[in-house]
Design a protein around this motif. Structure first.
Motif, PDB file in Angstrom:
ATOM      1  N   GLU A  63       0.836  -1.202   0.000  1.00  0.00           N
ATOM      2  CA  GLU A  63       0.000   0.000   0.000  1.00  0.00           C
ATOM      3  C   GLU A  63       0.873   1.255   0.000  1.00  0.00           C
ATOM      4  OE1 GLU A  63      -2.674  -0.217   3.275  1.00  0.00           O
ATOM      5  OE2 GLU A  63      -3.292  -2.271   2.850  1.00  0.00           O
ATOM      6  N   PRO A  64       1.096   1.848  -1.171  1.00  0.00           N
ATOM      7  CA  PRO A  64       1.961   3.029  -1.282  1.00  0.00           C
ATOM      8  C   PRO A  64       1.507   4.185  -0.388  1.00  0.00           C
ATOM      9  CG  PRO A  64       1.426   2.157  -3.444  1.00  0.00           C
ATOM     10  CD  PRO A  64       0.579   1.414  -2.471  1.00  0.00           C
ATOM     11  N   GLU A  65       0.200   4.333  -0.208  1.00  0.00           N
ATOM     12  CA  GLU A  65      -0.308   5.470   0.574  1.00  0.00           C
ATOM     13  C   GLU A  65       0.081   5.365   2.049  1.00  0.00           C
ATOM     14  OE1 GLU A  65      -3.481   2.298   0.298  1.00  0.00           O
ATOM     15  OE2 GLU A  65      -2.091   3.322  -1.076  1.00  0.00           O
ATOM     16  N   GLN A  66       0.457   4.169   2.503  1.00  0.00           N
ATOM     17  CA  GLN A  66       0.859   3.987   3.902  1.00  0.00           C
ATOM     18  C   GLN A  66       2.366   4.208   4.117  1.00  0.00           C
ATOM     19  OE1 GLN A  66      -1.283   3.477   6.434  1.00  0.00           O
ATOM     20  NE2 GLN A  66      -2.897   3.687   4.876  1.00  0.00           N
ATOM     21  N   TRP A  67       3.086   4.499   3.034  1.00  0.00           N
ATOM     22  CA  TRP A  67       4.538   4.585   3.145  1.00  0.00           C
ATOM     23  C   TRP A  67       5.023   5.665   4.124  1.00  0.00           C
ATOM     24  CZ3 TRP A  67       8.686   2.173   3.362  1.00  0.00           C
ATOM     25  CH2 TRP A  67       9.934   2.796   3.213  1.00  0.00           C
ATOM     26  N   PRO A  68       4.510   6.889   4.117  1.00  0.00           N
ATOM     27  CA  PRO A  68       5.021   7.891   5.072  1.00  0.00           C
ATOM     28  C   PRO A  68       4.918   7.430   6.533  1.00  0.00           C
ATOM     29  CG  PRO A  68       3.714   8.953   3.385  1.00  0.00           C
ATOM     30  CD  PRO A  68       3.514   7.475   3.208  1.00  0.00           C
ATOM     31  N   ARG A  69       3.772   6.822   6.888  1.00  0.00           N
ATOM     32  CA  ARG A  69       3.622   6.342   8.258  1.00  0.00           C
ATOM     33  C   ARG A  69       4.583   5.191   8.544  1.00  0.00           C
ATOM     34  NH1 ARG A  69       1.987   1.999  10.158  1.00  0.00           N
ATOM     35  NH2 ARG A  69       1.206   1.296   8.120  1.00  0.00           N
ATOM     36  N   LEU A  70       4.716   4.267   7.591  1.00  0.00           N
ATOM     37  CA  LEU A  70       5.597   3.117   7.772  1.00  0.00           C
ATOM     38  C   LEU A  70       7.055   3.557   7.882  1.00  0.00           C
ATOM     39  CD1 LEU A  70       6.018   0.073   7.859  1.00  0.00           C
ATOM     40  CD2 LEU A  70       5.995   0.059   5.346  1.00  0.00           C
ATOM     41  N   LEU A  71       7.454   4.520   7.055  1.00  0.00           N
ATOM     42  CA  LEU A  71       8.831   5.031   7.093  1.00  0.00           C
ATOM     43  C   LEU A  71       9.154   5.620   8.466  1.00  0.00           C
ATOM     44  CD1 LEU A  71      11.527   5.803   5.761  1.00  0.00           C
ATOM     45  CD2 LEU A  71      10.417   7.906   4.956  1.00  0.00           C
ATOM     46  N   ALA A  72       8.244   6.425   8.991  1.00  0.00           N
ATOM     47  CA  ALA A  72       8.471   7.036  10.311  1.00  0.00           C
ATOM     48  C   ALA A  72       8.590   5.965  11.400  1.00  0.00           C
ATOM     49  CB  ALA A  72       7.350   8.003  10.643  1.00  0.00           C
ATOM     50  N   THR A  73       7.763   4.929  11.310  1.00  0.00           N
ATOM     51  CA  THR A  73       7.807   3.837  12.297  1.00  0.00           C
ATOM     52  C   THR A  73       9.138   3.104  12.238  1.00  0.00           C
ATOM     53  OG1 THR A  73       5.407   3.517  12.157  1.00  0.00           O
ATOM     54  CG2 THR A  73       6.704   1.685  13.030  1.00  0.00           C
ATOM     55  N   LEU A  74       9.582   2.808  11.015  1.00  0.00           N
ATOM     56  CA  LEU A  74      10.842   2.075  10.848  1.00  0.00           C
ATOM     57  C   LEU A  74      12.040   2.911  11.313  1.00  0.00           C
ATOM     58  CD1 LEU A  74      10.199   0.429   7.364  1.00  0.00           C
ATOM     59  CD2 LEU A  74      10.173  -0.690   9.597  1.00  0.00           C
ATOM     60  N   GLN A  75      12.039   4.194  10.999  1.00  0.00           N
ATOM     61  CA  GLN A  75      13.141   5.062  11.425  1.00  0.00           C
ATOM     62  C   GLN A  75      13.232   5.120  12.948  1.00  0.00           C
ATOM     63  OE1 GLN A  75      12.175   8.701   9.384  1.00  0.00           O
ATOM     64  NE2 GLN A  75      13.611   8.283   7.713  1.00  0.00           N
ATOM     65  N   ALA A  76      12.074   5.244  13.596  1.00  0.00           N
ATOM     66  CA  ALA A  76      12.060   5.319  15.067  1.00  0.00           C
ATOM     67  C   ALA A  76      12.561   4.014  15.668  1.00  0.00           C
ATOM     68  CB  ALA A  76      10.650   5.637  15.556  1.00  0.00           C
ATOM     69  N   MET A  77      12.154   2.882  15.105  1.00  0.00           N
ATOM     70  CA  MET A  77      12.579   1.584  15.620  1.00  0.00           C
ATOM     71  C   MET A  77      14.085   1.386  15.442  1.00  0.00           C
ATOM     72  SD  MET A  77      13.492  -1.703  14.378  1.00  0.00           S
ATOM     73  CE  MET A  77      12.625  -2.021  12.828  1.00  0.00           C
TER      74      MET A  77
END
Length: 314
Positions: free
Chosen positions: A266-280
């Motif tokens: 789901e491309p539209e979820q990428w900004p949220r997923l990116l922020a989650t991965l960076q924080a982790m």
């Protein structure tokens, strides 16, 4: 369809290097003055007493002085900001300084070993009391230098300098023991034998630092990162289908970078997923430079969003 994402596009955004802390510089300068000053005294004492233990300690202290000079220079260079020609900055100057210091130490170990073997086959007369007196003062100097550097032991370059000083401390202890044995028993071989023991101890610690610094320069995976486990953890995140081309490496002693391709649905979820991965990655792995490139399936043929051969969407 794919896009590339990271913390920032500006090369300076990841590397706000400031001037080395004045306290850190003062520790290195103070240790340099102590070490170089006493090395000169110890050379004279070693020549006067005929002790290889003292001369090897003096040679070690002279290489320490050179090591501290390299550490000071590398520390200054490492804190220069990133530029158009060096987009990662100069953090690896500290790794180079640590590796160079380690190579100096290996050369010193070789010299001590050769001299000690020569003394074993052709022993000379050693003044036990003189050796003990000079080595005792050297021990105090080395304790002071080690205390100064221990306050900055988180820094790889300072750790390399501290390794030199701890080697000096061991050599001073060996010289005191050698002087005492010669004074009490007259057994001269103790001097080169203890020199060989100190060389072995120095070699063990130095080799560890050589492996660490060369591993970083070869962009090896940091010791605290299990690459397979990290790949599995990234793939287990909600929204991630698969992980490809995962790379983790050191930019500098305290800076770790990561890049990877992630297949997502789901491309539209990428900004949220990116922020989650960076924080982790920052919290659990201390990875502060993250570049993740997402890939997602193209729409089926005939779909309004399918690109035409000329690159224009239908």
């Amino acid at each position: 369809m794919e896009a590339e994402s990271s913390r920032a596009a500006d090369p300076d955004s990841h590397h706000h290097h400031e001037t080395p802390p004045p306290a850190s510089r003062r520790r290195l300068v103070g240790t340099l003055l102590l070490t170089a000053g006493y090395a000169v005294i110890e050379i004279g004492g070693g020549l006067w007493s005929g002790s290889l233990a003292l001369l090897s300690d003096a040679g070690h202290m002279l290489t320490d002085a050179a090591a501290l000079g390299i550490a000071l220079y590398a520390q200054r260079v490492a804190h220069r900001p990133a530029s158009a020609h060096h987009s990662y900055g100069y953090a690896r100057a500290e790794i180079l300084g640590a590796l160079l210091n380690s190579l100096f130490m290996l050369a010193l170990v070789g010299w001590i070993t050769v001299e000690a073997l020569m003394r074993l086959f052709s022993p000379g007369k050693v003044d036990g009391i003189g050796v003990m007196a000079i080595a005792a003062i050297g021990l105090l100097v080395n304790l002071g230098a080690a205390w100064l550097l221990s306050g900055d032991s988180h820094n790889m370059n300072s750790r390399a300098a501290l390794l030199h000083v701890l080697g000096d401390l061991l050599a001073s202890v060996a010289a005191i023991v050698a002087g005492a044995v010669i004074w009490l028993t007259g057994w001269q071989p103790i001097d080169p034998l203890l020199s060989l023991l100190v060389a072995g101890l120095i070699l063990r610690s130095t080799w560890t630092l050589v492996r660490q610094s060369s591993h970083m320069l070869l962009e090896g995976v940091p010791a605290h990162v299990d690459l397979a486990a990290l790949s599995e953890r990234l793939a287990a995140q909600t929204g991630v289908v698969a992980v490809h081309d995962l790379h983790v490496w050191h930019i500098g002693p305290e800076q770790v970078a990561l890049s990877a391709h992630l297949a997502i649905n789901e491309p539209e979820q990428w900004p949220r997923l990116l922020a989650t991965l960076q924080a982790m990655l920052a919290k659990d792995y201390a990875i502060d430079h993250v570049t993740l490139q997402p890939n997602w399936p193209l729409p089926p043929p005939g779909h309004p969003a399918t690109p035409r051969p000329d690159g224009v969407e239908r």
